[in-house]
Design an enzyme around this catalytic site. Sequence first.
Site, PDB file in Angstrom:
ATOM      1  N   HIS A  71       1.024  -0.948   0.040  1.00 43.52           N
ATOM      2  CA  HIS A  71       0.034  -0.301  -0.019  1.00 43.52           C
ATOM      3  C   HIS A  71       0.777   1.297  -0.303  1.00 43.52           C
ATOM      4  CE1 HIS A  71      -3.167  -2.820   1.071  1.00 43.52           C
ATOM      5  NE2 HIS A  71      -4.367  -1.840  -0.235  1.00 43.52           N
ATOM      6  N   ARG A 106      -9.928   5.724  -0.727  1.00 44.16           N
ATOM      7  CA  ARG A 106      -9.239   4.513   0.497  1.00 44.16           C
ATOM      8  C   ARG A 106     -10.117   4.705   1.533  1.00 44.16           C
ATOM      9  NH1 ARG A 106      -5.081   3.409  -3.795  1.00 44.16           N
ATOM     10  NH2 ARG A 106      -5.457   0.850  -3.898  1.00 44.16           N
ATOM     11  N   ARG A 119     -14.946   3.458  -0.143  1.00 49.75           N
ATOM     12  CA  ARG A 119     -14.793   1.868   0.179  1.00 49.75           C
ATOM     13  C   ARG A 119     -15.349   2.184   1.913  1.00 49.75           C
ATOM     14  NH1 ARG A 119      -9.809  -1.266  -1.361  1.00 49.75           N
ATOM     15  NH2 ARG A 119      -8.644   0.302  -0.845  1.00 49.75           N
ATOM     16  N   GLU A 128     -12.275  -8.962  -5.701  1.00 48.51           N
ATOM     17  CA  GLU A 128     -11.056  -8.937  -5.766  1.00 48.51           C
ATOM     18  C   GLU A 128     -10.487 -10.243  -4.809  1.00 48.51           C
ATOM     19  OE1 GLU A 128      -9.332  -5.490  -2.963  1.00 48.51           O
ATOM     20  OE2 GLU A 128     -11.174  -5.660  -1.627  1.00 48.51           O
ATOM     21  N   ASN A 156      -5.246  -4.980  -7.764  1.00 49.84           N
ATOM     22  CA  ASN A 156      -4.341  -5.733  -6.626  1.00 49.84           C
ATOM     23  C   ASN A 156      -4.231  -7.043  -5.759  1.00 49.84           C
ATOM     24  OD1 ASN A 156      -3.941  -3.442  -7.683  1.00 49.84           O
ATOM     25  ND2 ASN A 156      -4.118  -1.847  -5.930  1.00 49.84           N
ATOM     26  N   ASP A 157      -5.251  -6.528  -5.381  1.00 52.87           N
ATOM     27  CA  ASP A 157      -5.484  -8.481  -4.644  1.00 52.87           C
ATOM     28  C   ASP A 157      -6.179  -9.233  -5.059  1.00 52.87           C
ATOM     29  OD1 ASP A 157      -5.406  -7.631  -2.028  1.00 52.87           O
ATOM     30  OD2 ASP A 157      -7.198  -6.227  -1.334  1.00 52.87           O
ATOM     31  N   ARG A 194       1.302  -9.688  -2.563  1.00 51.80           N
ATOM     32  CA  ARG A 194       2.109  -8.527  -2.965  1.00 51.80           C
ATOM     33  C   ARG A 194       2.935  -7.917  -2.187  1.00 51.80           C
ATOM     34  NH1 ARG A 194      -4.482  -5.480  -2.190  1.00 51.80           N
ATOM     35  NH2 ARG A 194      -2.472  -3.276  -2.652  1.00 51.80           N
TER      36      ARG A 194
HETATM   37  C1  PEP Z   1      -7.373  -3.994  -5.162  1.00 50.72           C
HETATM   38  O1  PEP Z   1      -7.009  -4.421  -4.377  1.00 50.72           O
HETATM   39  O2  PEP Z   1      -6.848  -3.450  -6.356  1.00 50.72           O
HETATM   40  C2  PEP Z   1      -7.771  -2.112  -4.668  1.00 50.72           C
HETATM   41  C3  PEP Z   1      -7.927  -1.614  -5.202  1.00 50.72           C
HETATM   42  O3  PEP Z   1      -7.464  -2.415  -3.086  1.00 50.72           O
HETATM   43  P1  PEP Z   1      -6.030  -2.434  -1.622  1.00 50.72           P
HETATM   44  O4  PEP Z   1      -5.330  -1.968  -2.967  1.00 50.72           O
HETATM   45  O5  PEP Z   1      -6.362  -0.484  -1.315  1.00 50.72           O
HETATM   46  O6  PEP Z   1      -6.336  -3.561  -1.377  1.00 50.72           O
HETATM   47 MG    MG Z   2      -7.953  -4.351  -2.251  1.00 48.14          MG
END
Ligand code: PEP
Ligand code: MG
Length: 756
Positions: free
Chosen positions: A362, A469, A505, A603, A626-627, A637
């Site tokens: 993050h 976020r 979110r 996700e 991302n997740d 990650r």
């Molecule tokens: C993701 O997981 O793609 C997402 C946008 O959330 P974050 O990166 O905050 O986990």
């Molecule tokens: Mg995420």
Amino acid sequence: MLSALRGIVQAVNAAGDLQTALEIIVERVASVMGTEVCTVYLRDPESGRLIFMANQGLNPELIGKISLGPDEGLVGQVARREEPLNLDHAEKHPNFLYLPGIGEEQYHSFLGAPIIHQREVLGVLVVQQKDSRRFDEEEEAFLVTMSAQLAGVIAHARATGSINAPQGAVAASALFKGIAGAPGVAIGRAVVIVPPAELSSVPKRQSEDVVAEQDAFERALNSVREDIRQLSDKLVDQLSPEELALFDVYLRILDDGVWLSEVTDKIAEGEWAQGALAQVVSNHIHAFEMMDDAYFKDRATDIKDLGRRVLSYLQAGDEEQEREYPPDTILVGEELTASMLGEVPRAHLVGMVSVRGSSNSHVAILARGMGIPTVMGASDLPYTQIEHANLIVDGYSGFVHYNPSAEVHEHFRALSQEDLVLSQGLEALRDLPCETLDGRHMPLWVNTGLMADVARSLDRGAEGVGLYRTEIPFLLRERFPSEEEQRIIYREQLLAFAPLPVTMRTLDIGGDKALPYFPIDEENPFLGWRGIRVTLDHPEIFLVQVRAMLKASEGLDNLRIMLPMISNVQEVDEALELVRRAYDELLEDGWDISLPPIGVMVEVPAAVYQARQLARRVDFLSVGSNDLTQYLLAVDRNNTRVADLYHAYHPAVLGSLRSVVEAAHLEGKPVGICGELAGDPAAVLLLMAMGYDMLSMNDNSLLRVKAVIRACKFEDLQDLLAVVMELDTADEIRGLLRSTLAKVGMERLLPPRSGG
Ligand code: PEP
Ligand code: MG
């Protein structure tokens, strides 16, 4: 065997420099294995030659003076084939090479194991004996284990050694490899930030005032003495006299002249008190840990505990003085976090380097959002020793240049100038629509978290916020923000974008986002208590947040609410019920608000397979790539070691992304994507062809994505997608995207890694 192995690794870890480390290795390995000879050959990265670097049993005069080419001798073979070689008659092997003067003639048996770190052969570890016998399986396994364990230590010692110039000499330049975290080039000075009371991460630093440092050390010692006395008094009724005697041991250690005078000597030499303490205590801990006697091993724990107590007093004193950040600060830390980032004034922060983590952590996402060039996972960087050093952070390739030469400096200065010209060129697109050459419009939204994102996003023509976020304002505080505090923060966001939609979110903590005041300590945090799982277990937190959002939207009506980490439909049903409850209560209280659209983040792989059922329940879907990439590919990650496997162009990821669009559209619901992939100018070509209704990205990517979309035809993108979906590997897909971008003259916009 295991304790011998541990003992060697500990001793090597404690060595101050590479040569000492190698000497310890050869001496201890020969002794544990009972061999007459032990040698470490290190590979010179430039010539590829294997240099005779440390030895026990052969001619010491040749150390550092002879070497073998990569195709020469048995040692060359071990390095080339990357596997051990075990021979009873070395001299009879066709690859045996006689090195005159080294004195090997009398040794017949040979066992060599490659030393490999992150797929790179660093050298070869060899043992030899006079007797002509093959080493047995256990010995071979021991040597292989030993060299696998030592590889990381050697890599680290080599990296550290490369920057440790002798006193008075000009420090050498060095290059450290990490992972590209946020694009761009930063040229500046290192400021090392450390977690509190962690002895191993205290940086070396010159003090400005020796007397003040001595005083601070004395005061910290007295405070700890006082604490221990008080603790002992408090427990006097509860502990036996023997147990209470432990406190006397502590006090005696604190009064022990040897280590105290070592610390004060170091301070007198100009080291700051924290550094002096950390170095002396670490040496003593290592010395005790090396001892076989359990009593002395326990003393290592006592000393560590006391050292940390003294350190925390020193750091508390340090906090009182405001830390100064030079105007070209490059923030360096073992594991940078979002809150550390917040400590540096934005105008002074030019770059960041984190020893751990990857481009999907993050803090890297935040860095990209803020446009701060960042390198993650620079695991060999001896970060405690580079305070105030000149650094260049190459956020494109993931390299950190320590003390760069004038040429390197000039090269990067020119590159950063080119960047500036490119960004300025893109500025011309600000007010132009985001549409393909054949007129297909693609709404570009932004991801936000900080208030600073807002002005820039609007300035760059964002059509809405696809992901706010909310955990970021939570991360920057010392307790949960109250409902009213939250309402004010959310109102500011909604107001700034109104009438454009803002997707908020609900709190997404857990994984690598821990709130300092709500720690979640888990073995496997990414598979644990994260996102919606936490907030459904704490409806009081969820309800307060939703109420604050709803109140903030009064009169604006541009709020959308989004639920993170959904892995089954019950979670959605429960969350919807809570939102409805909060809404009804507010209506009863007289608030004039409407129920906002509610969406689900896709996700987790389960959500891909249930996308239709989820879409049916809500107003929109948004893919968190991302997740989703991390969970589909089973690649943490944050983990540097597997970062190479994290590939959002993986055919399995792209296949899932396409199936989510189909599912959402079958239910007549819009679907967007708000992971980093949405801001990747190459990937958007595919996302657009898949039918995504909206792309949400950090505002720094906005104009780049728009430039690419405006240069292509939608029709061609559909053909491209059809070809891509037939390819088997992420690399092939990347190659095809690269050539597609090259055709429209935009190859430079291909990110160094996909999806992050
Ligand atoms: C993701 O997981 O793609 C997402 C946008 O959330 P974050 O990166 O905050 O986990
Ligand atoms: Mg995420």
